[in-house]
Design an enzyme around this catalytic site. Structure first.
Site, PDB file in Angstrom:
ATOM      1  CG  ASN A  21      -2.220  -0.791   0.914  1.00 21.11           C
ATOM      2  OD1 ASN A  21      -3.066  -0.393   0.113  1.00 21.11           O
ATOM      3  ND2 ASN A  21      -2.333  -1.947   1.559  1.00 21.11           N
ATOM      4  CG  MET A  94       0.365  -4.889  11.568  1.00 19.70           C
ATOM      5  SD  MET A  94      -1.412  -4.884  11.247  1.00 19.70           S
ATOM      6  CE  MET A  94      -1.487  -5.676   9.660  1.00 19.70           C
ATOM      7  NE  ARG A  95       2.704  -1.883  19.015  1.00 13.66           N
ATOM      8  CZ  ARG A  95       3.781  -2.069  19.776  1.00 13.66           C
ATOM      9  NH1 ARG A  95       4.940  -2.401  19.235  1.00 13.66           N
ATOM     10  NH2 ARG A  95       3.712  -1.928  21.074  1.00 13.66           N
ATOM     11  CG  LEU A  97      -1.900   5.372  15.950  1.00  6.03           C
ATOM     12  CD1 LEU A  97      -2.505   6.234  14.846  1.00  6.03           C
ATOM     13  CD2 LEU A  97      -0.416   5.687  16.113  1.00  6.03           C
ATOM     14  CG  HIS A 113      -9.617  -3.478   8.678  1.00 10.67           C
ATOM     15  ND1 HIS A 113      -8.663  -3.899   9.588  1.00 10.67           N
ATOM     16  CD2 HIS A 113     -10.614  -4.387   8.719  1.00 10.67           C
ATOM     17  CE1 HIS A 113      -9.076  -5.010  10.161  1.00 10.67           C
ATOM     18  NE2 HIS A 113     -10.255  -5.332   9.650  1.00 10.67           N
ATOM     19  CG  ASP A 149      -9.688  -2.087  12.624  1.00 11.22           C
ATOM     20  OD1 ASP A 149      -8.827  -1.285  12.237  1.00 11.22           O
ATOM     21  OD2 ASP A 149      -9.434  -3.268  12.909  1.00 11.22           O
TER      22      ASP A 149
HETATM   23  C1  GAR Z   1      -3.200  -4.793   4.146  1.00  9.88           C
HETATM   24  O1  GAR Z   1      -4.044  -5.839   3.749  1.00  9.88           O
HETATM   25  C2  GAR Z   1      -3.931  -3.874   5.102  1.00  9.88           C
HETATM   26  O2  GAR Z   1      -5.295  -3.717   4.809  1.00  9.88           O
HETATM   27  C3  GAR Z   1      -3.753  -4.604   6.400  1.00  9.88           C
HETATM   28  O3  GAR Z   1      -2.424  -5.066   6.365  1.00  9.88           O
HETATM   29  C4  GAR Z   1      -2.048  -5.306   5.012  1.00  9.88           C
HETATM   30  C5  GAR Z   1      -0.775  -4.560   4.741  1.00  9.88           C
HETATM   31  O4  GAR Z   1      -0.297  -4.872   3.468  1.00  9.88           O
HETATM   32  N1  GAR Z   1      -3.989  -3.764   7.529  1.00  9.88           N
HETATM   33  C6  GAR Z   1      -4.543  -4.182   8.654  1.00  9.88           C
HETATM   34  O5  GAR Z   1      -4.852  -5.346   8.844  1.00  9.88           O
HETATM   35  C7  GAR Z   1      -4.719  -3.122   9.708  1.00  9.88           C
HETATM   36  N2  GAR Z   1      -5.604  -3.566  10.721  1.00  9.88           N
HETATM   37  P1  GAR Z   1       0.902  -4.022   2.853  1.00  9.88           P
HETATM   38  O6  GAR Z   1       1.994  -3.946   3.921  1.00  9.88           O
HETATM   39  O7  GAR Z   1       1.329  -4.816   1.650  1.00  9.88           O
HETATM   40  O8  GAR Z   1       0.359  -2.659   2.508  1.00  9.88           O
END
Ligand code: GAR
Length: 191
Positions: A21, A94-95, A97, A113, A149
């Site tokens: 992303n 993944m933390r 805030l 998400h 979320d």
């Molecule tokens: C993505 O699928 C994003 O939606 C998810 O982690 C992945 C990161 O992918 N985020 C969460 O689960 C947040 N709660 P990336 O590092 O390839 O962008």
């Protein structure tokens, strides 16, 4: 949110892992229509693979690894202030805030998400979706508030789950959609 004509909003992207992303947002930010410029990438994991995209583009990187995120937030906030960062995109960060942090950037932090929120908040979404034999899943871009979320939804994309989908395949299919909706959601925020 309004932007001053011509000037892109100085933005930080927070990541923890692969950074697909982040890569996608960097590409978007370079386009003329993008309201944001990515001026800082923050990671809570110095080994995050995604950092290579920031390095390649010579975007400043900040990396703090700390078990207690709250103890480094003050430091991080100071740097964000100094650098005049006005907007934050969480991209696989993944933390959680703290309220203290979110208050300072109220309405200015968004997250992506991999589920159709409000369903499947938290981790391991694809596994849970498959175990529950859902027909549909998707992804959501939302504002970040003090609950996990749970902030106001900006944009969502729904996809049909195929019989052959497993966690890996679903992850790939959902990520493709994430890459489409994250830039669209940013355009919507600043429209
Ligand atoms: C993505 O699928 C994003 O939606 C998810 O982690 C992945 C990161 O992918 N985020 C969460 O689960 C947040 N709660 P990336 O590092 O390839 O962008």
């Amino acid at each position: 949110m309004k932007r001053f004509s011509g000037k892109k909003i100085s933005t930080a992207v927070f990541i923890s892992g692969k950074g697909s992303n982040l890569k996608n947002l960097i590409n978007f930010s370079k386009k003329k229509i993008s309201p944001i410029s990515i001026d800082l990438v923050f990671s809570n994991n110095k080994n995050a693979i995604g950092l290579k995209y920031a390095k390649r583009e010579k975007i400043d990187i900040l990396c703090y690894e700390n078990k207690r995120f709250s103890t480094l937030e003050k430091k991080l906030l100071r740097i964000l202030r100094e650098r005049k960062i006005k907007f934050i995109c969480l991209a696989g960060f993944m933390r959680i805030l703290t309220n203290y942090f979110i208050k300072e950037f109220k309405g200015k932090i968004i997250n992506i998400h991999p589920s159709l929120l409000p369903k499947y908040k938290g981790l391991d979404t694809h596994r849970r979706v498959l175990e529950n034999n859902e027909f549909y899943t998707g992804c959501t871009v939302h504002f970040v508030n003090h609950k996990l979320d749970s902030g106001k939804i900006i944009l969502q994309k729904k996809i049909k789950i195929n019989k052959k989908d497993n966690i890996k395949k679903l992850n790939k299919r959902v990520l493709l959609e994430e890459h489409k909706i994250y830039p669209k959601a940013i355009l919507k925020v600043f429209s």
